[in-house]
Scaffold this motif. Structure first.
Motif, PDB file in Angstrom:
ATOM      1  N   LEU A   1     -37.559  44.581  22.258  1.00  0.00           N
ATOM      2  CA  LEU A   1     -37.507  43.852  23.530  1.00  0.00           C
ATOM      3  C   LEU A   1     -37.031  42.417  23.342  1.00  0.00           C
ATOM      4  O   LEU A   1     -36.414  41.839  24.240  1.00  0.00           O
ATOM      5  N   LEU A   2     -37.315  41.842  22.171  1.00  0.00           N
ATOM      6  CA  LEU A   2     -36.909  40.462  21.894  1.00  0.00           C
ATOM      7  C   LEU A   2     -35.396  40.328  21.744  1.00  0.00           C
ATOM      8  O   LEU A   2     -34.847  39.226  21.877  1.00  0.00           O
ATOM      9  N   HIS A   3     -34.730  41.451  21.459  1.00  0.00           N
ATOM     10  CA  HIS A   3     -33.300  41.404  21.131  1.00  0.00           C
ATOM     11  C   HIS A   3     -32.419  41.981  22.229  1.00  0.00           C
ATOM     12  O   HIS A   3     -31.196  42.041  22.066  1.00  0.00           O
ATOM     13  N   LEU A   4     -33.014  42.402  23.344  1.00  0.00           N
ATOM     14  CA  LEU A   4     -32.217  42.950  24.433  1.00  0.00           C
ATOM     15  C   LEU A   4     -31.479  41.831  25.151  1.00  0.00           C
ATOM     16  O   LEU A   4     -32.077  40.818  25.532  1.00  0.00           O
ATOM     17  N   SER A   5     -30.194  42.019  25.361  1.00  0.00           N
ATOM     18  CA  SER A   5     -29.422  41.051  26.147  1.00  0.00           C
ATOM     19  C   SER A   5     -29.691  41.282  27.627  1.00  0.00           C
ATOM     20  O   SER A   5     -30.210  42.337  28.032  1.00  0.00           O
ATOM     21  N   ASP A   6     -29.315  40.305  28.440  1.00  0.00           N
ATOM     22  CA  ASP A   6     -29.469  40.462  29.879  1.00  0.00           C
ATOM     23  C   ASP A   6     -28.696  41.678  30.384  1.00  0.00           C
ATOM     24  O   ASP A   6     -29.167  42.419  31.259  1.00  0.00           O
ATOM     25  N   GLU A   7     -27.525  41.889  29.810  1.00  0.00           N
ATOM     26  CA  GLU A   7     -26.692  43.024  30.227  1.00  0.00           C
ATOM     27  C   GLU A   7     -27.356  44.351  29.859  1.00  0.00           C
ATOM     28  O   GLU A   7     -27.318  45.319  30.644  1.00  0.00           O
ATOM     29  N   GLN A   8     -27.962  44.406  28.681  1.00  0.00           N
ATOM     30  CA  GLN A   8     -28.656  45.624  28.273  1.00  0.00           C
ATOM     31  C   GLN A   8     -29.857  45.900  29.172  1.00  0.00           C
ATOM     32  O   GLN A   8     -30.123  47.051  29.539  1.00  0.00           O
ATOM     33  N   CYS A   9     -30.601  44.852  29.524  1.00  0.00           N
ATOM     34  CA  CYS A   9     -31.745  45.017  30.413  1.00  0.00           C
ATOM     35  C   CYS A   9     -31.300  45.581  31.763  1.00  0.00           C
ATOM     36  O   CYS A   9     -31.917  46.508  32.309  1.00  0.00           O
ATOM     37  N   GLU A  10     -30.217  45.034  32.290  1.00  0.00           N
ATOM     38  CA  GLU A  10     -29.714  45.510  33.578  1.00  0.00           C
ATOM     39  C   GLU A  10     -29.265  46.967  33.480  1.00  0.00           C
ATOM     40  O   GLU A  10     -29.549  47.780  34.375  1.00  0.00           O
ATOM     41  N   ALA A  11     -28.605  47.312  32.378  1.00  0.00           N
ATOM     42  CA  ALA A  11     -28.113  48.683  32.210  1.00  0.00           C
ATOM     43  C   ALA A  11     -29.278  49.667  32.103  1.00  0.00           C
ATOM     44  O   ALA A  11     -29.236  50.761  32.695  1.00  0.00           O
ATOM     45  N   LEU A  12     -30.320  49.292  31.359  1.00  0.00           N
ATOM     46  CA  LEU A  12     -31.481  50.176  31.213  1.00  0.00           C
ATOM     47  C   LEU A  12     -32.198  50.332  32.548  1.00  0.00           C
ATOM     48  O   LEU A  12     -32.657  51.431  32.892  1.00  0.00           O
ATOM     49  N   GLY A  13     -32.315  49.246  33.310  1.00  0.00           N
ATOM     50  CA  GLY A  13     -32.952  49.332  34.620  1.00  0.00           C
ATOM     51  C   GLY A  13     -32.178  50.241  35.562  1.00  0.00           C
ATOM     52  O   GLY A  13     -32.770  51.074  36.269  1.00  0.00           O
ATOM     53  N   LYS A  14     -30.857  50.094  35.571  1.00  0.00           N
ATOM     54  CA  LYS A  14     -30.035  50.950  36.430  1.00  0.00           C
ATOM     55  C   LYS A  14     -30.118  52.412  35.981  1.00  0.00           C
ATOM     56  O   LYS A  14     -30.112  53.329  36.816  1.00  0.00           O
TER      57      LYS A  14
ATOM     58  N   ILE B   1     -41.034  47.412  31.327  1.00  0.00           N
ATOM     59  CA  ILE B   1     -40.752  47.575  32.757  1.00  0.00           C
ATOM     60  C   ILE B   1     -40.277  46.261  33.364  1.00  0.00           C
ATOM     61  O   ILE B   1     -39.271  46.211  34.082  1.00  0.00           O
ATOM     62  N   LYS B   2     -40.989  45.172  33.055  1.00  0.00           N
ATOM     63  CA  LYS B   2     -40.656  43.891  33.669  1.00  0.00           C
ATOM     64  C   LYS B   2     -39.389  43.261  33.075  1.00  0.00           C
ATOM     65  O   LYS B   2     -38.785  42.380  33.692  1.00  0.00           O
ATOM     66  N   ARG B   3     -38.961  43.712  31.901  1.00  0.00           N
ATOM     67  CA  ARG B   3     -37.678  43.238  31.350  1.00  0.00           C
ATOM     68  C   ARG B   3     -36.506  43.923  32.039  1.00  0.00           C
ATOM     69  O   ARG B   3     -35.474  43.301  32.284  1.00  0.00           O
ATOM     70  N   ILE B   4     -36.637  45.210  32.344  1.00  0.00           N
ATOM     71  CA  ILE B   4     -35.492  45.941  32.887  1.00  0.00           C
ATOM     72  C   ILE B   4     -35.558  46.090  34.406  1.00  0.00           C
ATOM     73  O   ILE B   4     -34.541  46.343  35.046  1.00  0.00           O
ATOM     74  N   LEU B   5     -36.756  45.932  34.984  1.00  0.00           N
ATOM     75  CA  LEU B   5     -36.953  46.045  36.434  1.00  0.00           C
ATOM     76  C   LEU B   5     -37.869  44.907  36.885  1.00  0.00           C
ATOM     77  O   LEU B   5     -39.030  45.129  37.241  1.00  0.00           O
ATOM     78  N   PRO B   6     -37.372  43.681  36.851  1.00  0.00           N
ATOM     79  CA  PRO B   6     -38.258  42.531  37.088  1.00  0.00           C
ATOM     80  C   PRO B   6     -38.898  42.508  38.464  1.00  0.00           C
ATOM     81  O   PRO B   6     -39.930  41.854  38.649  1.00  0.00           O
ATOM     82  N   ASN B   7     -38.332  43.229  39.427  1.00  0.00           N
ATOM     83  CA  ASN B   7     -38.885  43.224  40.777  1.00  0.00           C
ATOM     84  C   ASN B   7     -39.801  44.413  41.056  1.00  0.00           C
ATOM     85  O   ASN B   7     -40.268  44.591  42.186  1.00  0.00           O
ATOM     86  N   ALA B   8     -40.041  45.229  40.048  1.00  0.00           N
ATOM     87  CA  ALA B   8     -40.904  46.392  40.238  1.00  0.00           C
ATOM     88  C   ALA B   8     -42.331  45.950  40.531  1.00  0.00           C
ATOM     89  O   ALA B   8     -42.807  44.931  40.018  1.00  0.00           O
ATOM     90  N   LYS B   9     -43.018  46.724  41.352  1.00  0.00           N
ATOM     91  CA  LYS B   9     -44.426  46.497  41.642  1.00  0.00           C
ATOM     92  C   LYS B   9     -45.272  47.364  40.706  1.00  0.00           C
ATOM     93  O   LYS B   9     -44.893  48.513  40.413  1.00  0.00           O
TER      94      LYS B   9
END
Length: 666
Positions: A474-487, A517-525
């Motif tokens: 999780l420390l090494h995920l780029s913003d782009e990777q986080c977005e891709a995993l969330g999508k 969850i909060k790294r890839i889906l920051p708006n999740a409840k």
């Protein structure tokens, strides 16, 4: 410099050279020297090896009765150890007890199908009995095992005896020399499943199916893994592909039905099961599957009939009786109770069936108010189940503590990730009321209920295969990777939705992955379903889970796990302030309207009366609480642990509830 032989090597040498008495003494010395503070899984392997060798030595010394006593002790420690049953069979044969020998050889092959010598003995038994069906199976297995490369046969043997990492090492070495060998790929895929390295197993089996599209075992293994991982859409597609080539293939039709059930198409699944049963009514596994689908759809009377049919066609099918008990409302008649007790006590009953019988009998005795007998069965079932698992509560505690160390507030300084606001995660421990919360919220017009989705666990498993490991990755995920995993998560879960703006993912174990969850889906409840510790832990202890939840099979383990869960949730609240809502089960029982309003406020949704009338909502529910949440709220389950307080000392100790006086107040 040559290494010093281990105790096991010395004992094996003594046996090989005919020094059986010396081997017996060496085993006794080595067993006495085992450290009492060893890790349970390590100590168990050492004990298993030494007790097995001691039994062999006793038999070769002409003392088969002494060998049987040692084997009885061994089977208490590891009741699924196939070689112990094979050795038991040799002892019975030495004592001129052929029927018991045949039964023991059979049990040996059930626990370890790689035991060629046991299969060879069964060939002779079935030939003498003129049992053609069983003889054909035994001869086929003998031919199959005989043609396996020696290394792979050895790896299979290691796997079935629980030495998974040794088996994996042998298999990988073989595969390095014989690239794309189908047997090695299949074995390594199975090892991946058993060690829960699911991303490796999936890649291997998918590759195997691609390389060998006509290999039925590869198709079956890959299909089973997809279903286990909850990848129902891919499982349905694979089953349809298999059926295109063989439209009447019963196994593929069964798999298709299971996949359809997984994505909520329960009517189609039921129809498929009914077709299979019309062709072959004496199929207990299909009756069981039909029962599960009907239960999830709320058709309880039909589900009960299906479970009873499974028991009718296989009267020692423990799963059928446990499925009846697991409806939470079924009451066994005296003849059925007597039959269950006889099956549970019979030495020929298989281990898996025995475990199911124990849990079913525990529930039956509890319903009858016979709490001491109920606890005896619960305790026996849990101990048997735990003996089959390589679970360590210490390692689990370390893994949960590692989440706290890695996932500090700075990790969430970036809000990169998929911007979706639609996921609602309900997390917590099993039996804590999460199904009730899901049923309440899915009664809202803006929220789809789904099921316990595996997708976050799958992403975590994938990240664990990276060089950094997990959660360090999780420390090494780029913003782009986080977005891709969330999508990716949003796309994968779309098939379970019905079109509402929001949807629920009710996988309780996701509490350990809130950082992901909060790294890839920051708006999740995220809603944490919390239940009072004694009620939650004991309810979990009474439950035989279909898969996972390995911490629940010992009172001390489940108590320690509860504490580790609370500590991790406290950490998430600290680093993600205001982003998680804790809902206590007892508060829901006491003030349903208030807690519904509180949850909907957190989700930003208007109140709807249907949420208070949740029990009227029609939807498929696959958890053990399915029938409970189809009823109005009741208080009777709140303190079900209280009659069992005299037996719960390990749980009280693990939860650090100290004195007898304090325990009486709980």
């Amino acid at each position: 410099m040559p290494t010093t032989p281990t105790a096991t090597q010395t004992i094996k040498h003594a046996i090989a050279t005919g020094s059986s008495k010396q081997a017996i003494r060496l085993c006794e010395q080595a067993l006495a020297a085992l450290p009492s503070n060893s890790a349970p899984d390590t100590l168990g392997h050492e004990q298993t090896d030494l007790l097995y060798l001691q039994a062999v030595a006793y038999r070769l010394a002409g003392e088969p009765s002494s060998a049987l006593s040692v084997l009885q002790r061994l089977q208490t420690i590891q009741p699924d150890y196939g070689r112990a049953y094979q050795e038991q069979a040799y002892c019975y044969r030495a004592l001129q007890r052929p029927e018991e020998a045949a039964a023991a050889f059979y049990q040996a092959t059930r626990f370890n199908p790689a035991l060629l010598s046991a299969w060879q003995q069964l060939v002779e038994v079935y030939r003498a009995q003129n049992n053609k069906t069983a003889l054909d199976i035994a001869q086929h297995q003998c031919r199959y095992l005989s043609q396996l490369p020696k290394a792979l046969l050895g790896a299979y043997d290691l796997m079935y005896e629980g030495q998974l990492y040794k088996a994996e090492q042998v298999c990988r070495q073989f595969l390095a020399r014989h690239k794309h060998d189908v047997e090695a790929m299949l074995l390594l895929g199975e090892l991946g499943m058993r060690t829960k390295v699911y991303h490796d197993a999936e890649f291997l089996l998918e590759s195997c199916v691609s390389l060998y599209p006509q290999e039925e075992r590869a198709l079956v293994a890959y299909q089973a893994l997809l279903l286990k991982l909850g990848k129902y859409t891919k499982a349905v597609a694979l089953a349809k592909r298999r059926l295109a080539a063989a439209p009447q293939h019963s196994g593929a039709r069964h798999a298709l039905a299971e996949g359809l059930s997984g994505i909520g198409r329960v009517e189609e699944a039921s129809a498929l099961y009914q077709q299979l049963l019309a062709e072959k009514p004496d199929a207990p596994a299909v009756w069981l599957s039909l029962g599960h689908v009907l239960k999830s759809a709320g058709k309880l009377a039909q589900a009960i009939d299906a479970y009873e049919q499974a028991a009718h066609y296989q009267n020692d099918c423990g799963d059928a009786y446990w499925s009846l008990a697991n409806t939470k409302t079924y009451r066994f008649s005296p003849p059925w109770l007597e039959a269950m007790q006889q099956h549970e006590a019979h030495p020929a009953t298989g281990l898996d069936n025995r475990i199911h019988f124990c849990f079913a009998l525990g529930k039956a005795m509890e319903d009858a108010g016979e709490y001491s007998r109920a606890f005896d069965y619960y305790q026996r079932g849990n101990a048997l189940k735990k003996s089959t698992l390589a679970f360590s509560i210490s390692r689990t505690e370390d893994a949960l503590a590692r989440q706290q160390q890695i996932c500090q507030a700075s990790l969430f300084s970036s809000t990169a990730g998929a911007a979706n606001t639609d996921p609602i995660f309900i997390v917590g421990l099993p039996r804590a009321g999460s199904t009730l919360l899901e049923q309440i919220l899915s009664s809202h017009s803006q929220i789809d209920g789904t099921m316990e989705l595996h997708d976050i666990l799958g992403i975590a498993s994938q990240l664990s295969g990276q060089a950094a490991g997990y959660p360090e990755a999780l420390l090494h995920l780029s913003d782009e990777q986080c977005e891709a995993l969330g999508k990716r998560y949003i796309e994968q879960t779309r098939v379970y939705r019905q079109g509402a703006p929001f949807f629920i993912d009710k996988m309780p174990n996701n509490f350990a992955h809130i950082g992901l969850i909060k790294r890839i889906l920051p708006n999740a409840k995220i809603i944490d379903a919390r239940r009072e510790p004694l009620a939650c832990c004991f309810s979990g202890y009474k439950q035989l889970f279909g898969d996972g939840q390995e911490f629940s099979y010992a009172l001390s383990d489940i108590g320690r796990y509860y504490k580790a869960y609370v500590a991790l949730m406290d950490h998430w609240h600290k680093v993600l302030p205001g982003q998680i809502l804790t809902v206590k089960h007892e508060d829901v029982l006491d003030d349903l309207a208030g807690q519904v309003t509180r949850m909907l406020d957190y989700l930003g949704l208007d109140f709807e009366p249907a949420c208070l009338n949740f029990h009227a909502t029609k939807r498929a529910i696959k958890t053990p609480s399915s029938e409970q949440v189809r009823q109005p709220l009741y208080q009777s389950g709140r303190h079900q642990y209280k009659p069992f307080i005299p037996f719960l000392t390990p749980l009280y100790d693990a939860l650090e509830i100290p004195s007898a006086a304090a325990r009486r107040l709980t």
